[in-house]
Design an enzyme around this catalytic site. Structure first.
Site, PDB file in Angstrom:
ATOM      1  CB  SER A 193      -5.271   1.263  -5.829  1.00 44.23           C
ATOM      2  OG  SER A 193      -5.909   0.336  -5.023  1.00 44.23           O
TER       3      SER A 193
ATOM      4  CD  GLU B 157       3.195   0.168  -7.055  1.00 50.82           C
ATOM      5  OE1 GLU B 157       1.969   0.154  -6.813  1.00 50.82           O
ATOM      6  OE2 GLU B 157       3.646   0.513  -8.156  1.00 50.82           O
TER       7      GLU B 157
HETATM    8  N1  LIG Z   1      -9.711  -4.435  -3.991  1.00 50.53           N
HETATM    9  C1  LIG Z   1      -8.513  -4.487  -4.538  1.00 50.53           C
HETATM   10  O1  LIG Z   1      -8.247  -5.280  -5.462  1.00 50.53           O
HETATM   11  C2  LIG Z   1      -7.409  -3.594  -4.021  1.00 50.53           C
HETATM   12  C3  LIG Z   1      -6.072  -3.899  -4.345  1.00 50.53           C
HETATM   13  C4  LIG Z   1      -5.050  -3.106  -3.823  1.00 50.53           C
HETATM   14  C5  LIG Z   1      -5.362  -2.022  -3.010  1.00 50.53           C
HETATM   15  N2  LIG Z   1      -6.677  -1.741  -2.720  1.00 50.53           N
HETATM   16  C6  LIG Z   1      -6.955  -0.586  -1.851  1.00 50.53           C
HETATM   17  O2  LIG Z   1      -7.271  -1.065  -0.558  1.00 50.53           O
HETATM   18  C7  LIG Z   1      -8.205  -0.172   0.064  1.00 50.53           C
HETATM   19  C8  LIG Z   1      -9.425  -0.960   0.494  1.00 50.53           C
HETATM   20  O3  LIG Z   1     -10.004  -1.566  -0.634  1.00 50.53           O
HETATM   21  P1  LIG Z   1     -11.050  -2.764  -0.492  1.00 50.53           P
HETATM   22  O4  LIG Z   1     -11.292  -3.246  -1.874  1.00 50.53           O
HETATM   23  O5  LIG Z   1     -10.611  -3.706   0.556  1.00 50.53           O
HETATM   24  O6  LIG Z   1     -12.335  -1.952   0.025  1.00 50.53           O
HETATM   25  P2  LIG Z   1     -13.606  -2.492   0.849  1.00 50.53           P
HETATM   26  O7  LIG Z   1     -14.686  -1.488   0.604  1.00 50.53           O
HETATM   27  O8  LIG Z   1     -13.845  -3.914   0.566  1.00 50.53           O
HETATM   28  O9  LIG Z   1     -13.130  -2.385   2.366  1.00 50.53           O
HETATM   29  C9  LIG Z   1     -12.991  -1.155   3.030  1.00 50.53           C
HETATM   30  C10 LIG Z   1     -13.217  -1.411   4.497  1.00 50.53           C
HETATM   31  O10 LIG Z   1     -12.894  -0.208   5.205  1.00 50.53           O
HETATM   32  C11 LIG Z   1     -13.873  -0.011   6.204  1.00 50.53           C
HETATM   33  N3  LIG Z   1     -13.892   1.425   6.560  1.00 50.53           N
HETATM   34  C12 LIG Z   1     -14.412   2.439   5.855  1.00 50.53           C
HETATM   35  N4  LIG Z   1     -14.221   3.614   6.534  1.00 50.53           N
HETATM   36  C13 LIG Z   1     -13.550   3.296   7.673  1.00 50.53           C
HETATM   37  C14 LIG Z   1     -13.071   4.058   8.777  1.00 50.53           C
HETATM   38  N5  LIG Z   1     -13.244   5.372   8.821  1.00 50.53           N
HETATM   39  N6  LIG Z   1     -12.442   3.395   9.783  1.00 50.53           N
HETATM   40  C15 LIG Z   1     -12.262   2.057   9.732  1.00 50.53           C
HETATM   41  N7  LIG Z   1     -12.689   1.291   8.712  1.00 50.53           N
HETATM   42  C16 LIG Z   1     -13.334   1.897   7.704  1.00 50.53           C
HETATM   43  C17 LIG Z   1     -15.149  -0.516   5.565  1.00 50.53           C
HETATM   44  O11 LIG Z   1     -16.148  -0.784   6.561  1.00 50.53           O
HETATM   45  C18 LIG Z   1     -14.662  -1.774   4.851  1.00 50.53           C
HETATM   46  O12 LIG Z   1     -14.677  -2.899   5.683  1.00 50.53           O
HETATM   47  C19 LIG Z   1      -8.468   0.925  -0.953  1.00 50.53           C
HETATM   48  O13 LIG Z   1      -7.614   2.013  -0.723  1.00 50.53           O
HETATM   49  C20 LIG Z   1      -8.140   0.257  -2.281  1.00 50.53           C
HETATM   50  O14 LIG Z   1      -7.770   1.158  -3.292  1.00 50.53           O
HETATM   51  C21 LIG Z   1      -7.690  -2.511  -3.189  1.00 50.53           C
END
Ligand SMILES: NC(=O)c1ccc[n+]([C@@H]2O[C@H](COP(=O)([O-])OP(=O)(O)OC[C@H]3O[C@@H](n4cnc5c(N)ncnc54)[C@H](O)[C@@H]3O)[C@@H](O)[C@H]2O)c1
Length: 269
Positions: free
Chosen positions: A106, A139
């Site tokens: 993000s 994006e």
């Molecule tokens: N939550 C939102 O609204 C949102 C929106 C857009 C973008 N994002 C981006 O998406 C990404 C994930 O966010 P999220 O909210 O889904 O987080 P989350 O914590 O819910 O999920 C992250 C996942 O990644 C896994 N993980 C961590 N380290 C890992 C590794 N080394 N190898 C494989 N898997 C691994 C975790 O076990 C978990 O399942 C971030 O970069 C965040 O900024 C989030």
């Protein structure tokens, strides 16, 4: 976000290797995908057979080696640069040469993530919105070294997932969070300074600006810790005091009032 991206890719007919650290995270993700596909079946947008076919295209794996057969990689691990740096350095050695490595970050610099690989021209931001199956924007973030070909292929992939790609350049917060987060931060200043209650501020933005959701409801949904982290990226990355996080936002995060996920933020859940 990872399960949402896997959902839309599998629904569009692609085979997906869903990678996570532990089997229990994969089980939870598959459960979420099944539940969200059920919603689409109930709405009549897909059939029960489409649901089963989509689910059968998602192959869960905890083995890094599984990524060797991927034609395109989308990373969605936690929003932490060190973690992403390790993941990109590792995936760079596993994925075939020529395969594009995209990040769903993000706010973290795509240019910096790309520098951890030997293929910076093939690293790009593919920033999906939450919830992925519902929101149409992706994006597309070009790092300094991202090639035109990488950008075109990534946009074509987004379109094949029935999303609308919008290309932007790599600056802190990209466009989405550069514009959204200062608005949320300003709404929090309005609460702190007593300009309005959370309810009145949200009503002004909903009824007056036609926003589907007020900024404080949205902040609670995103997570106040995530909002604070993004404001810090804008503040340090752009060095302008106009991006300073509101002290009330900091205080709420310190108190563990993180929004919907913790049961309390600007509203109680
Ligand atoms: N939550 C939102 O609204 C949102 C929106 C857009 C973008 N994002 C981006 O998406 C990404 C994930 O966010 P999220 O909210 O889904 O987080 P989350 O914590 O819910 O999920 C992250 C996942 O990644 C896994 N993980 C961590 N380290 C890992 C590794 N080394 N190898 C494989 N898997 C691994 C975790 O076990 C978990 O399942 C971030 O970069 C965040 O900024 C989030």
């Amino acid at each position: 976000m990872g399960n949402g991206i896997a959902h839309v890719a599998a629904r569009s007919g692609l085979r997906v290797i869903l990678h996570d650290l532990e089997q229990r995270f994969l089980d939870r993700a598959l459960g979420t995908i099944a539940k969200n596909l059920d919603r689409e079946v109930a709405k009549g947008t897909i059939s029960a057979d489409d649901k089963s076919a989509a689910l059968s295209r998602v192959i869960p794996s905890t083995q890094n080696g599984a990524l060797a057969e991927a034609d395109f990689v989308i990373e969605a691990v936690i929003e932490d640069f060190e973690t992403k740096a390790k993941v990109f350095a590792a995936v760079d050695t596993i994925a075939r040469p020529g395969v594009i490595l995209a990040s769903n970050t993000s706010s973290i610099s795509i240019t910096k993530i790309a520098s951890k690989t030997k293929r910076p021209d093939r690293v790009i931001g593919m920033h999906f919105m939450n919830p992925v199956p519902v929101m149409t924007l992706v994006e597309i973030v070009r790092g300094l070294a991202t090639s035109d070909g990488t950008c075109e292929t990534t946009k074509a992939l987004a379109e094949s997932l029935r999303k609308t790609p919008v290309e932007v350049n790599d600056f802190p917060g990209f466009v989405s969070n550069r514009v959204l987060m200062p608005m949320i931060n300003e709404a929090i200043y309005c609460v702190m300074e007593g300009v309005g209650t959370p309810e009145s501020i949200d009503s002004v933005m909903k009824l007056g600006m036609n926003h589907p959701m007020g900024p404080l409801t949205l902040a609670d949904l995103i997570g106040l810790d995530v909002c604070l982290g993004t404001m810090e990226v804008l503040h340090t990355g752009l060095g302008d005091s106009k991006y300073r996080p509101c002290p009330l936002l900091r205080k709420m995060v310190d108190a563990g009032r993180l929004g919907k996920k913790s049961g309390q933020g600007f509203y109680k859940y």
